[in-house]
Design an enzyme around this catalytic site. Sequence first.
Site, PDB file in Angstrom:
ATOM      1  N   ASP A  22     -14.623  43.964  58.831  1.00 58.51           N
ATOM      2  CA  ASP A  22     -14.773  42.109  58.032  1.00 58.51           C
ATOM      3  C   ASP A  22     -15.163  40.924  58.106  1.00 58.51           C
ATOM      4  OD1 ASP A  22     -15.016  44.363  55.615  1.00 58.51           O
ATOM      5  OD2 ASP A  22     -13.128  43.572  55.021  1.00 58.51           O
ATOM      6  N   ARG A 102      -0.540  33.494  52.353  1.00 57.03           N
ATOM      7  CA  ARG A 102      -1.937  33.072  52.200  1.00 57.03           C
ATOM      8  C   ARG A 102      -2.020  31.095  52.339  1.00 57.03           C
ATOM      9  NH1 ARG A 102      -1.872  37.566  53.507  1.00 57.03           N
ATOM     10  NH2 ARG A 102      -4.244  38.997  52.859  1.00 57.03           N
ATOM     11  N   ASP A 131      -5.555  36.989  47.004  1.00 56.17           N
ATOM     12  CA  ASP A 131      -6.059  36.196  48.374  1.00 56.17           C
ATOM     13  C   ASP A 131      -6.813  35.045  47.978  1.00 56.17           C
ATOM     14  OD1 ASP A 131      -3.788  37.959  49.035  1.00 56.17           O
ATOM     15  OD2 ASP A 131      -4.884  39.622  50.222  1.00 56.17           O
ATOM     16  N   SER A 182      -5.530  49.311  51.142  1.00 54.83           N
ATOM     17  CA  SER A 182      -5.432  47.873  51.408  1.00 54.83           C
ATOM     18  C   SER A 182      -4.957  47.720  52.194  1.00 54.83           C
ATOM     19  CB  SER A 182      -6.241  47.307  50.178  1.00 54.83           C
ATOM     20  OG  SER A 182      -6.074  45.714  50.240  1.00 54.83           O
TER      21      SER A 182
HETATM   22  N1  ARG Z   1      -0.576  42.066  45.454  1.00 53.82           N
HETATM   23  C1  ARG Z   1       0.049  41.498  46.295  1.00 53.82           C
HETATM   24  C2  ARG Z   1      -0.515  40.037  46.168  1.00 53.82           C
HETATM   25  O1  ARG Z   1      -1.179  39.867  45.284  1.00 53.82           O
HETATM   26  C3  ARG Z   1      -0.151  42.062  47.166  1.00 53.82           C
HETATM   27  C4  ARG Z   1      -1.975  41.565  48.510  1.00 53.82           C
HETATM   28  C5  ARG Z   1      -2.066  42.230  49.068  1.00 53.82           C
HETATM   29  N2  ARG Z   1      -3.946  41.907  50.057  1.00 53.82           N
HETATM   30  C6  ARG Z   1      -3.958  42.604  50.401  1.00 53.82           C
HETATM   31  N3  ARG Z   1      -5.173  42.633  50.522  1.00 53.82           N
HETATM   32  N4  ARG Z   1      -3.648  44.019  50.489  1.00 53.82           N
HETATM   33  O2  ARG Z   1       0.582  38.733  46.592  1.00 53.82           O
END
Ligand code: ARG
Length: 428
Positions: A22, A102, A131, A182
């Site tokens: 990506d 993040r 994110d 993911s």
């Molecule tokens: N749900 C979790 C959060 O928002 C994990 C996010 C993980 N990101 C990913 N691209 N898999 O903190």
Amino acid sequence: MTSSTKQAKKGKVVLAYSGGLDTSVAIPWLMEQGYEVVTMTADVGQQADNMDEINEKAIRTGAVTAHMLDLRRDLIEKFLWPGLKANAMYEGVYPLNSAYSRPIIAQALVHIAQVEGAVAIAHGCTGKGQDQVRIEVCANALDPTLDVLAPVRDWHMTREEEMAYAELHNVPVPTTRKSPYSLDDNIWGRSCECGVLEDPWNTPPTGAYGLTVDPVDAPDKPEKIEITFEQGIPVAIDGKPMDGIELITHLNKLAGSHGIGRIDMVENRLVGFKSREVYECPAATVLLAAHKALETITLAKDVMRTKADLEKKFAELTYEGYWFSPLMEAIQCFMDKTQETVNGVVRVRLYKGSAVVEGMKSDSAIYRYDLATYSEGDAFDHTSAVGFIKVWGLPIKTWTQTHEKGNVSFENATDAKLTPDTVIIKAS
Ligand code: ARG
């Protein structure tokens, strides 16, 4: 028109670059939109075996400059330790590993944008996750003059179209099969979502895990460790001083080998729906348990109660992208003040998926043996209990006395009428 003539039009954009498909495709795509692309790759302790090739790959794909930032120490000192001091767990269970990375990525993007004189930053998040929210809200908080671009959210390409676009622009496409999940990871843990996990009835397959063994396969012998804390921060294990990176890395391996830190939950997302997530946070699980325990002997009762409310708020602010906010700053000041006395040693038993605190000691403990003991040496003044109970119970007693003849009672709320099955024996 070539992309280099177009680029003069819009200026530089700093792209958060992982080296994956990506964000690699995002390089020519941003160039086509008229930007000169600078990449920023953050080392937050993720498991990646090609970190040293990423900068080079970015340049090969069209970036003018590629930055690699080792952010592990900053992540630990400015995000993870404050989170530990706050015992932060979203909805009481998720140690927020992805959520911490993040804001620091946003901060690094803004930093590089200022160094490079860029007009925009860009990230590879989709339009469905949180994110994107965290990166954009945090970036805006730090530098509202920068535009934030989200190519993956905007280009509307299917995976097949993306692969074709990549080939057309000589972007190296991955040769390994794409994970069915993911994934996102850093030194505080690993997040796994999507695929078969989307049905909450499904048991997470072995392949969903990457940092821990199945507790069933963990050693049959428990292992005990002693963690030393100074002002709420872990500084040594078994008496051996360690810096944050060393300590967390060591604990991830050790606790992971005992199957500790697996979290399987359905969480309430900021973007409105519920999602099933599998986390692995071995070090975080052990440290949070130990830290919480140490606070029970070193913090005053009312501080603990107020802190618990603010811990929840801290976790929500982190989860919801409000890391850089006035409330978060104020809460962190409160947390720091509370941690002045959180010093001592905690002994934890690691065994088949559980980290159990077995003992703790502290020079700043307000736990007093002579007050707590029911044995010899009891220093508690038993006679003071009589007066205390009178005063403590006075409001309730007054209430009952006042309403004795009225129709107010406790019966609706507390079902105070007993209906016991009674056996009576009388002396003959
Ligand atoms: N749900 C979790 C959060 O928002 C994990 C996010 C993980 N990101 C990913 N691209 N898999 O903190």
